[in-house]
Structures are given as C-alpha cells and as structure tokens.
Design a protein around this motif. Structure first.
Motif, PDB file in Angstrom:
ATOM      1  N   PRO A   1       4.603   1.191  12.024  1.00 24.29           N
ATOM      2  CA  PRO A   1       5.213  -0.077  12.441  1.00 24.29           C
ATOM      3  C   PRO A   1       6.458  -0.390  11.594  1.00 24.29           C
ATOM      4  O   PRO A   1       6.333  -0.697  10.419  1.00 24.29           O
ATOM      5  CB  PRO A   1       4.102  -1.108  12.225  1.00 24.29           C
TER       6      PRO A   1
ATOM      7  N   LEU B   1      -5.069   3.036  -2.913  1.00 19.07           N
ATOM      8  CA  LEU B   1      -3.618   3.190  -2.754  1.00 19.07           C
ATOM      9  C   LEU B   1      -2.840   1.918  -3.090  1.00 19.07           C
ATOM     10  O   LEU B   1      -1.633   1.953  -3.298  1.00 19.07           O
ATOM     11  CB  LEU B   1      -3.287   3.639  -1.333  1.00 19.07           C
TER      12      LEU B   1
ATOM     13  N   ARG C   1       2.952  10.530  11.359  1.00 17.35           N
ATOM     14  CA  ARG C   1       3.570   9.438  12.116  1.00 17.35           C
ATOM     15  C   ARG C   1       4.999   9.183  11.651  1.00 17.35           C
ATOM     16  O   ARG C   1       5.857   8.806  12.445  1.00 17.35           O
ATOM     17  CB  ARG C   1       2.711   8.173  12.020  1.00 17.35           C
TER      18      ARG C   1
ATOM     19  N   LYS D   1      -2.417  11.708   5.394  1.00 14.29           N
ATOM     20  CA  LYS D   1      -2.107  12.762   6.361  1.00 14.29           C
ATOM     21  C   LYS D   1      -1.489  12.183   7.634  1.00 14.29           C
ATOM     22  O   LYS D   1      -0.415  12.602   8.064  1.00 14.29           O
ATOM     23  CB  LYS D   1      -3.379  13.554   6.730  1.00 14.29           C
TER      24      LYS D   1
ATOM     25  N   GLY E   1      -7.744   8.720   4.050  1.00 13.11           N
ATOM     26  CA  GLY E   1      -6.859   7.848   3.296  1.00 13.11           C
ATOM     27  C   GLY E   1      -5.879   8.576   2.396  1.00 13.11           C
ATOM     28  O   GLY E   1      -5.143   7.943   1.639  1.00 13.11           O
ATOM     29  N   SER E   2      -5.806   9.896   2.463  1.00 13.94           N
ATOM     30  CA  SER E   2      -4.898  10.619   1.573  1.00 13.94           C
ATOM     31  C   SER E   2      -3.456  10.591   2.082  1.00 13.94           C
ATOM     32  O   SER E   2      -2.553  11.026   1.374  1.00 13.94           O
ATOM     33  CB  SER E   2      -5.376  12.061   1.373  1.00 13.94           C
TER      34      SER E   2
ATOM     35  N   ILE F   1       0.852  -1.190   0.000  1.00 12.43           N
ATOM     36  CA  ILE F   1       0.000   0.000   0.000  1.00 12.43           C
ATOM     37  C   ILE F   1       0.886   1.236   0.000  1.00 12.43           C
ATOM     38  O   ILE F   1       1.650   1.457   0.940  1.00 12.43           O
ATOM     39  CB  ILE F   1      -0.925  -0.002   1.230  1.00 12.43           C
TER      40      ILE F   1
HETATM   41  N1  LIG Z   1      -0.084   0.409   9.506  1.00 15.12           N
HETATM   42  C1  LIG Z   1      -0.686   0.409   8.318  1.00 15.12           C
HETATM   43  N2  LIG Z   1      -0.685  -0.698   7.532  1.00 15.12           N
HETATM   44  C2  LIG Z   1      -1.286  -0.694   6.332  1.00 15.12           C
HETATM   45  N3  LIG Z   1      -1.896   0.362   5.791  1.00 15.12           N
HETATM   46  C3  LIG Z   1      -1.941   1.489   6.506  1.00 15.12           C
HETATM   47  C4  LIG Z   1      -1.342   1.577   7.801  1.00 15.12           C
HETATM   48  N4  LIG Z   1      -1.555   2.820   8.289  1.00 15.12           N
HETATM   49  C5  LIG Z   1      -2.244   3.477   7.326  1.00 15.12           C
HETATM   50  N5  LIG Z   1      -2.458   2.685   6.253  1.00 15.12           N
HETATM   51  C6  LIG Z   1      -3.140   3.062   5.011  1.00 15.12           C
HETATM   52  O1  LIG Z   1      -2.482   4.188   4.466  1.00 15.12           O
HETATM   53  C7  LIG Z   1      -3.413   5.071   3.847  1.00 15.12           C
HETATM   54  C8  LIG Z   1      -3.246   6.470   4.378  1.00 15.12           C
HETATM   55  O2  LIG Z   1      -3.683   6.459   5.725  1.00 15.12           O
HETATM   56  P1  LIG Z   1      -3.721   7.728   6.662  1.00 15.12           P
HETATM   57  O3  LIG Z   1      -4.052   7.219   8.020  1.00 15.12           O
HETATM   58  O4  LIG Z   1      -2.487   8.528   6.515  1.00 15.12           O
HETATM   59  O5  LIG Z   1      -4.950   8.538   6.073  1.00 15.12           O
HETATM   60  P2  LIG Z   1      -5.481   9.952   6.548  1.00 15.12           P
HETATM   61  O6  LIG Z   1      -5.220  10.900   5.445  1.00 15.12           O
HETATM   62  O7  LIG Z   1      -4.944  10.282   7.885  1.00 15.12           O
HETATM   63  O8  LIG Z   1      -7.039   9.661   6.606  1.00 15.12           O
HETATM   64  P3  LIG Z   1      -8.139   9.960   7.739  1.00 15.12           P
HETATM   65  O9  LIG Z   1      -8.677  11.316   7.400  1.00 15.12           O
HETATM   66  O10 LIG Z   1      -9.157   8.897   7.499  1.00 15.12           O
HETATM   67  O11 LIG Z   1      -7.478   9.886   9.068  1.00 15.12           O
HETATM   68  C9  LIG Z   1      -4.781   4.469   4.097  1.00 15.12           C
HETATM   69  O12 LIG Z   1      -5.182   3.792   2.942  1.00 15.12           O
HETATM   70  C10 LIG Z   1      -4.568   3.522   5.240  1.00 15.12           C
HETATM   71  O13 LIG Z   1      -5.478   2.455   5.177  1.00 15.12           O
END
Ligand SMILES: Nc1ncnc2c1ncn2[C@@H]1O[C@H](COP(=O)(O)OP(=O)(O)OP(=O)(O)O)[C@@H](O)[C@H]1O
Ligand SMILES: Nc1ncnc2c1ncn2[C@@H]1O[C@H](COP(=O)(O)OP(=O)(O)OP(=O)(O)O)[C@@H](O)[C@H]1O
Ligand code: SF4
Ligand SMILES: [Mg+2]
Ligand SMILES: [Mg+2]
Lengths: 329, 335
Positions: A62, A282, A55, A50, A47-48, A24
């Motif tokens: 992880p 993604l 992190r 952010k 899912g963009s 991903i």
């Molecule tokens: N530990 C992980 N293992 C696998 N995929 C992950 C992990 N953490 C995040 N993702 C994936 O990475 C992508 C981006 O996630 P992220 O949490 O950064 O989105 P976001 O922009 O913060 O969205 P939201 O507004 O929903 O919080 C997502 O498709 C999510 O499912």
C-alpha cells in the motif's frame, strides 16, 4: 568488463510500514540478483519479509502507508520510478505473480477462458478470438485435462489443484520475463503439491522465464530452485547455490534450521536440535545481527553492528561475523 | 496384544448438505466406516489428503458432535454408559487444535485459562491455580513472567504451549493433536515437538497426532493410519508405512514428499489429479480412479481391512485373499 546486468537487480531494498503506532521494518536492506531463466527460492519463516519483498517488485504494498528505499530494476527498467500507465503494462507483461490463494488472482464472476482472453487483449491488443485461442494453448501447457471444456468453468467449479494451474496459465498469458510465486503450493496436498512443482519446473524451461519462488519449506526449494536466499528478520542472511545451502550452510540460522528438521534417518526418540527463542519483533528489531539473541556463536560484537555479506564459496555468501566458526569439519 | 485404550468400530459421520436436486438428500461422507484401536502409551499418527476425514474423526473421538453410527470404547467401556460418564470421558481425552489464538479466551489471563478446566471439574480454585503454574513451568514458560499475561501478549509458539498446558490440566490419558504444530515456524516447531515428547514420558500420555507434514508424523508416531476419502487405507507401524507401504495410495503419498537431495529431484509426480469429492465417492475401492494397479474388480468390490503383517492392515484388493484382483493371494490363509 562487459557483463550484462542481471534481469532482476534489487539493491539495498528497505520497506517500512508506517500506518501503525510504531513503524514496522519488514525489509531491511535486501540485495538480490536474478539471471534470465534462473529459479531463485526465497526461504524463510513467517514474518521474515518474503512476501513484502515480492510485492515490492510489483509495487503492490500500500503506497500511502509504506516507505520504500533502495533500487529495483527489472530488464533495465527502474521499477520505483514507473508512472501509473507504465506500471500497469509492467505488471503481467514484464513481471507477473501467483499466490497461495488463487482467489487473489481469479475473478469469481467470469469464466477462466474469458479472464485470460481479456487480460491478453488488454495488454497485447489483438482480437478476442486470437486471445481465446491463446488461452486454450495455455490451458494445454499447464496440463489441464479437457481444456476446451475447462475454459468455460468458473473458478469455484474447479478443484484446488486445477485452480492453481488456471492461475499459472493466467500469469503466463502475456509472456512475462519474470514469474513471482508466493507459496503457490503451501495449501495443497502433498500429492498435488509435487504435481504443481514439477509443472513450474517444466514451464520455466519451456518458456525460459526467471522465477522467484517464496517458500518456508526447504524440501520445496530443493525441488524447484537453482539458488536459495535465506531470509531472517527482513534481511537475506545467506545466499548460494541450492547444493551449497543444503550441504554446506554457513549462517548459524540456516545451520540451525536444517538441524532442527525431523528427518527420515532419525532414530526414534532422538530429540530435535531446536533453535531456542523466537523470531524477532520487526517493530523492535535488535541492534546488530537480528539472529544474535538466538545464536550459539553470538559474541558482544554481534549485537553492535549488522554484519556485511562474507563470501564463503562460489556465489555463496553469509551475513555473519563468525563464518570462520561455521565451516564444516 | 494388550487391551487397547481406545477402540473404534464402524465409525461413520455423514454431514447432510442443503440444496440437493429434486429434494434428494445428499450427504458428505466425511467418515465412512472406520475401525482402529489406540494402544495405551503409543502415538498414533493420522495422515491423508485434505478432507479425508482426519479432523472429523478427531471431533468424534472428543464427542464434540454425535456420530451417524458406530461405536467408541474407552478402556472397554462405552461413553455415556453407567461405567463411563461423558464428563469423566472428557477429562480423559483432550485435544489441541491448530489455531492457537482461536482456542484461547482473550479476556482470561493464561493462568486462569489453564485453571478453568480443572475448576469446572470440581478442583478448588487455589489448587487449580497451583496446577496451572506448575504446568506453565513444564511447558517452558516461567510462571512469574507469564502467568498474568493475556493471549495477545504471546507469540504463536508460546500460545500453542498454553494450549498444550491447558489440555494437560485435567490430567488426561489421551491427547489428540490436530495440526497442533502446523502454524508454528519451523524453528519453533522443533521446540514444541521436543516438549510434546517430554510431556508424554512424564505423564505417560497416549497421543493421536494429526498432521500433513509427513516427516513430522514419521518422527512422532509409533503407528500411522493413512486415510483416503473417509476410509482407512492402511494402518501399521510407522516404519512399515514409510518404508514398505502396501496400499498404492500410501506409496504415492510417501513418494510425493519433496526430496532433500538436489541431485535426485522428483522426476515424475506419483499421482495425477486431485482427490475426488466425498459427496459422491467412487464405487468399489475409493482410490480406483487414481490407482495405477486398478483392475475391473476395483470399481465393483469394496476392499476390507486385511491383516498383512504384524499390526499391519491394508484395504486393497491386491492384498485381499480371493478378491479377484490378479495380484491377490488366491485364498485366505488361516490366521
Ligand atoms: N501492509 C502491511 N502493513 C503493516 N505491516 C505489514 C504489511 N504487510 C506485511 N506487514 C508485516 O511485515 C512483516 C513481513 O511480512 P511478510 O508478509 O513479508 O512475511 P512472510 O515472510 O511472507 O511471512 P509468511 O511466511 O507468514 O507469509 C510481517 O511482520 C507483517 O506483519
Ligand atoms: N460441519 C460440517 N458440515 C459439512 N461438511 C463438513 C463439516 N465438517 C467437515 N465437513 C466435510 O467433511 C469432509 C472431511 O473433513 P475433515 O475436516 O474431517 O477433513 P480433514 O482430513 O481434517 O482435512 P484437512 O487436512 O483439510 O484438515 C470434508 O469434505 C469437509 O468439507
Ligand atoms: S483395490 Fe484396486 S484400486 Fe484400490 S488400491 Fe488396491 S489395486 Fe488400487
Ligand atoms: Mg508470505
Ligand atoms: Mg483437519
């Protein structure tokens, strides 16, 4: 030329999760710079990428199942090269983070006064009594009423807004240079949300810290940010001063997002100008510009190569091949 | 005024909670004496802080649980009376929830999910499937591509379209939308809102629209009801509630919405503190602990919903003739 490097300097950051059946690609080449005392909002939908970007700054993804490429420097320190001991000192003292859900930061079995004092002693040394006095000072600064009494509370004894303030106090305990805020007001009611946004604005000025504030709400970004980075499909598609992003957006996604909002001046019964389609998968990113499948201005070239950032104003860039078509009339 | 489609009078729901000290019976006053009408063909928005009783009100309207007291009339008939069986009422009033995933059966294709309700209500299978395919097309999902898919094969926006199709399959007159677009991405939310407006016109629906996004509520609603701690604070035309709110809480709520103007940011929070606990609500006016107009009388006397303009009612002692608040009109004006 003698310009100091930015406080936070992220270059070509790529984060790929390799734990599942298909990799991903959550972050696909992000460049970000943050100056001292500046507030940057990262705006984007679910899912963009952010949270994954934030992190990555604290190396909280992880490590075994995550591939991270690129460069992250904070105050000249190379974050990706930090050893475990250094990383521990870095977290909280150089960069700290607040979340949507205070439960991620607060320990349910200790009082808040104890948690803050312990954190201070662990990071900065000194006596527990001094740390306790500092905790009281912090509670006053985040404007918790009856702070002495509240320091003896457990997290569950506080209301949602109060817990959020306590989490901010904990994040500020070791005088970090950078505060990362991941949607800290999304779960709060409107009347409490605005209180916390104003608090973050005041503290940012008082402590002179730099803030990266993640949100999916443009209105929230307007209330807190100097600058905005708009994320889509793991890339920053547009970045610029908040005024330019709101008044002169130049990426078709940002333009579409602003147009599709239900706003107050709207006559009853007007249809919303929605963006067709849905955000990209993604695990299956389209080649070229990830917005191309939904873009009104898309051309075949847009599906072939990823556009580079194009300067469209002072400190204002858009990653789009067709910025000549997006200037406001 | 025409006969309301739905009439709600004195609606109360108290949830008992375990572990009261010394055997005292404590209750959560989730909904605590609520009166309102829903007019045929309108969209009534409901707003208010988390825990003020919006979803509980919606669940009571759906008869998903019994009320503690009060009455709900549909087309002037009492639900469960010989004139209106519960099953007939359930066909007329449908609901769409926030969580698009939890409300769909993962083992049914979406076509079967949509056809399920009508079949339970006696529609023959072939006709129910036909109706389902029709509705799929109406909510913008090509039946030949989507009919056989399972919920996990769809995006959140697509799943919410299925939930909307499912609610419409019984040809209801009222659809309650409880945070139905809240989980959607902003760029997808606009598509679903447009869809809801189109379906409302086409099927002559009446909506009850619950959301914490005040911009969206304003856009969707003809009238808006503002709730605070289980009570109606104010109800009136959408424009009046957002432009000239009469209740101090409605005023603070609308002024808490983030601005869209970087040169005119909010400088002071309109309200301080969090909403109080509905187990032990403040005496008198429940808003008096946070209200900048509160006077002594506000902690003693409970305001009643008072007419304050065309279709506009407010529960504040400032607007209640003879209440004893210094800003109140001196005596009742004959209606
Ligand atoms: N530990 C992980 N293992 C696998 N995929 C992950 C992990 N953490 C995040 N993702 C994936 O990475 C992508 C981006 O996630 P992220 O949490 O950064 O989105 P976001 O922009 O913060 O969205 P939201 O507004 O929903 O919080 C997502 O498709 C999510 O499912
Ligand atoms: N089944 C239940 N048992 C006990 N208390 C309940 C139950 N359902 C709701 N409550 C309580 O009743 C009050 C009103 O809840 P309700 O879900 O109606 O609020 P709401 O206005 O929909 O809030 P939100 O905006 O968070 O959805 C809350 O204090 C809630 O904790
Ligand atoms: S009744 Fe009193 S406390 Fe309640 S809203 Fe009106 S002025 Fe404020
Ligand atoms: Mg996130
Ligand atoms: Mg609810």
């Amino acid at each position: 030329m003698l310009t100091a490097p930015p406080l936070v300097d992220i270059q070509d950051l790529k984060v790929t999760f390799t734990g599942g059946p298909k990799p991903i690609c959550a972050v696909n080449g992000v460049d970000l710079a943050l100056e001292r005392g500046e507030t940057l909002a990262i705006l984007g939908e679910s899912g963009s990428g952010k949270s994954v970007t934030l992190r990555a700054l604290l190396r909280l993804n992880p490590e075994k199942r995550t591939k991270v490429d690129g460069r992250i420097a904070v105050g000249g320190e190379d974050v990706l090269a930090l050893k475990p001991r250094e990383l521990q000192a870095f977290r909280g003292r150089t960069v700290s983070m607040i979340f949507q859900e205070p439960a991620l930061a607060l320990d349910p079995v200790y009082t808040l006064g104890h948690q803050i004092a312990e954190t201070i002693v662990k990071h900065n040394g000194g006596s527990y009594a001094d740390a306790k006095a500092k905790a009281l000072d912090l509670f006053e600064r985040v404007r918790i009423p009856s702070p002495e009494r509240r320091l003896e509370n457990y997290p569950h004894e506080m209301s949602g807004g109060m817990r959020q303030r306590a989490m901010i106090a904990l994040a500020l305990a070791c005088n970090p240079k950078v505060l990362l805020a991941d949607e800290p007001t999304t779960a709060l009611d409107a009347t409490v949300q605005i209180q916390i946004l104003l608090l973050i604005r005041e503290l940012q000025r008082e402590f002179g810290i730099a803030v990266i504030f993640v949100t999916h709400d443009i209105g929230v970004a307007v209330e807190v940010a100097d600058r905005v980075a708009v994320m889509y499909g793991g890339r920053i598609v547009e970045t610029g001063p908040i005024r330019d992003i709101i008044r002169r957006p130049r990426h078709p996604y940002t333009i579409g997002l602003l147009k599709s909002r239900a706003h107050d001046a709207m006559a009853k019964g007007t249809r919303l100008d929605a963006i067709p389609g849905s955000p990209p998968d993604l695990a299956n990113l389209p080649p070229g510009c990830s917005f191309a499948p939904r873009c009104k201005l898309g051309t075949p070239a847009c599906t072939e190569a990823v556009p580079e950032p194009v300067a469209v104003g002072e400190g204002h860039e858009a990653r789009c091949f067709r910025t000549d078509q997006t200037a406001a009339a | 005024m025409t006969q309301p489609l739905l009439t709600v009078r004195g609606l109360v729901k108290h949830f008992p909670i375990a572990g009261g000290l010394f055997g005292q019976k404590k209750v959560v006053r989730a909904v605590d004496g609520v009166d309102f009408d829903v007019i045929d063909g309108e969209t009534l928005g409901i707003v208010g802080e988390s825990g003020c009783g919006k979803s509980t009100t919606a669940r009571l309207l759906m008869h998903l649980m019994p009320q503690t007291s009060g009455e709900i009339l549909f087309d002037a008939a009492k639900v469960g009376s010989p004139d209106l069986s519960l099953s007939e009422y359930r066909r007329q009033v449908q609901m769409v929830f926030q969580d698009s995933y939890a409300s769909l059966n993962p083992r049914l294709t979406i076509e079967s999910s949509i056809a399920f309700g009508p079949q339970v209500h006696g529609v023959p299978q072939r006709e129910a499937i036909e109706r389902a395919r029709d509705l799929l097309a109406k909510v913008g999902l090509e039946p030949s591509r989507f009919a056989g898919r399972y919920p996990h094969e769809l995006s959140g926006g697509q799943r919410q379209r299925i939930n909307i199709a499912r609610a419409l399959a019984l040809r209801p007159r009222i659809v309650i939308l409880d945070e139905a677009v809240s989980a959607l991405d902003k760029s997808v939310e606009a598509q679903v809102l447009n869809l809801l407006m189109d379906l409302k016109d086409e099927f002559k629906l009446t909506y009850i629209f619950i959301s914490h996004d005040l911009h969206v509520v304003r856009y969707m609603s003809d009238r808006v009801m503002v709730m605070y701690l289980g009570k109606v604070a104010e109800i009136g035309p959408s424009e009046a509630i957002f432009e000239t709110p009469l209740h101090p809480y409605s005023a603070a709520l609308t002024r808490s919405m983030p601005t869209m103007d970087p040169d005119n940011r909010t400088m002071a929070a309109p309200l301080s503190g969090d909403p109080p606990n509905p187990i032990d609500p403040p005496s008198g006016c429940r808003f008096h602990t946070r209200c900048s107009f509160a006077e002594g009388v506000c902690s003693q006397r409970e305001p009643v919903l008072t007419a304050a303009g065309a279709f506009h009612h407010v529960a504040c002692l400032r607007s209640e003739p003879g209440s004893g608040h210094t800003m109140a009109p001196s005596s009742a004006i004959a209606a």
